[in-house]
Design a protein around this motif. Structure first.
Motif, PDB file in Angstrom:
ATOM      1  N   TYR A 157       0.833  -1.207   0.000  1.00 27.44           N
ATOM      2  CA  TYR A 157       0.000   0.000   0.000  1.00 27.44           C
ATOM      3  C   TYR A 157       0.868   1.257   0.000  1.00 27.44           C
ATOM      4  O   TYR A 157       0.624   2.191  -0.754  1.00 27.44           O
ATOM      5  N   ARG A 158       1.856   1.286   0.881  1.00 26.36           N
ATOM      6  CA  ARG A 158       2.730   2.475   0.957  1.00 26.36           C
ATOM      7  C   ARG A 158       3.470   2.691  -0.359  1.00 26.36           C
ATOM      8  O   ARG A 158       3.655   3.820  -0.787  1.00 26.36           O
ATOM      9  N   LYS A 159       3.886   1.607  -0.988  1.00 20.41           N
ATOM     10  CA  LYS A 159       4.639   1.711  -2.245  1.00 20.41           C
ATOM     11  C   LYS A 159       3.796   2.349  -3.350  1.00 20.41           C
ATOM     12  O   LYS A 159       4.319   3.082  -4.185  1.00 20.41           O
ATOM     13  N   ILE A 160       2.482   2.089  -3.348  1.00 21.65           N
ATOM     14  CA  ILE A 160       1.630   2.666  -4.392  1.00 21.65           C
ATOM     15  C   ILE A 160       0.885   3.916  -3.912  1.00 21.65           C
ATOM     16  O   ILE A 160       0.052   4.461  -4.634  1.00 21.65           O
ATOM     17  N   GLY A 161       1.214   4.348  -2.695  1.00 24.26           N
ATOM     18  CA  GLY A 161       0.651   5.598  -2.185  1.00 24.26           C
ATOM     19  C   GLY A 161      -0.719   5.484  -1.542  1.00 24.26           C
ATOM     20  O   GLY A 161      -1.416   6.493  -1.398  1.00 24.26           O
ATOM     21  N   TRP A 162      -1.131   4.277  -1.160  1.00 27.44           N
ATOM     22  CA  TRP A 162      -2.417   4.103  -0.487  1.00 27.44           C
ATOM     23  C   TRP A 162      -2.234   4.132   1.028  1.00 27.44           C
ATOM     24  O   TRP A 162      -1.202   3.719   1.548  1.00 27.44           O
ATOM     25  N   LYS A 163      -3.235   4.620   1.712  1.00 28.03           N
ATOM     26  CA  LYS A 163      -3.211   4.631   3.180  1.00 28.03           C
ATOM     27  C   LYS A 163      -3.840   3.340   3.691  1.00 28.03           C
ATOM     28  O   LYS A 163      -4.780   2.827   3.094  1.00 28.03           O
ATOM     29  N   TYR A 164      -3.305   2.874   4.792  1.00 23.02           N
ATOM     30  CA  TYR A 164      -3.901   1.695   5.405  1.00 23.02           C
ATOM     31  C   TYR A 164      -4.535   2.087   6.710  1.00 23.02           C
ATOM     32  O   TYR A 164      -5.195   1.367   7.360  1.00 23.02           O
TER      33      TYR A 164
END
Length: 164
Positions: A157-164
């Motif tokens: 998620y962090r690699k593609i810019g999504w928040k978890y």
């Protein structure tokens, strides 16, 4: 970090911070990116192979129940991670069902055992003095066996810019 900031932190963030502390070595992290999903799949496949005693339930019941229980843990920890793990579980269940239908229960069982053993060997090599030099997190708390897959997903998620 002050006490107020720490108390405002979500439990999943605290789990990930602790887990990350045992996974600082880049090579060990890369091993985990491949071995953790492999272990997750192998456990699903092993559970899939357990016979279902009541004939109106199909093979995979035990795996489905375990995936649902794990999914509830992820859903409560983080909605985005819950959705992501749902996708992971559906994909792994679909693949497992395909292997079961095309190659039979025994080949699924042998494949699951082989993947399980190889992936755990990789995990312990990653944690050995050769790379990480720290014991695996689950030695301190078995819940880290559930945190590992979410940690790998959160990295994606962090690699593609999504928040978890």
């Amino acid at each position: 970090m002050n006490a107020q900031a720490e108390s405002a932190q979500r439990p999943i963030d605290r789990w990930f911070a602790s887990y990350s502390g045992d996974h600082r070595n880049d090579t060990n992290q890369w091993i985990h990116v491949f071995a953790v999903p492999a272990i997750l799949w192998s456990v699903i496949a092993l559970l899939w192979c357990i016979p279902v005693p009541i004939t109106w339930f199909k093979a995979g019941l035990w795996a489905a129940l375990a995936m649902f229980a794990a999914w509830m843990f992820y859903w409560r920890a983080s909605r985005p991670l819950g959705f992501g793990m749902l996708v992971v579980f559906v994909a792994m269940a679909w693949f497992t069902r395909w292997v079961y239908d095309t190659h039979g229960v025994w080949n699924l069982l042998y494949a699951a055992i082989a993947v399980f053993v190889v992936a755990w060997i990789a995990q312990f090599v990653g944690h050995s003095k050769l790379f990480e030099g720290r014991k695996p997190s689950f030695f301190t708390d078995l819940r880290y066996l559930l945190i590992g897959p979410a940690w790998v997903l959160a990295k994606a998620y962090r690699k593609i810019g999504w928040k978890y």
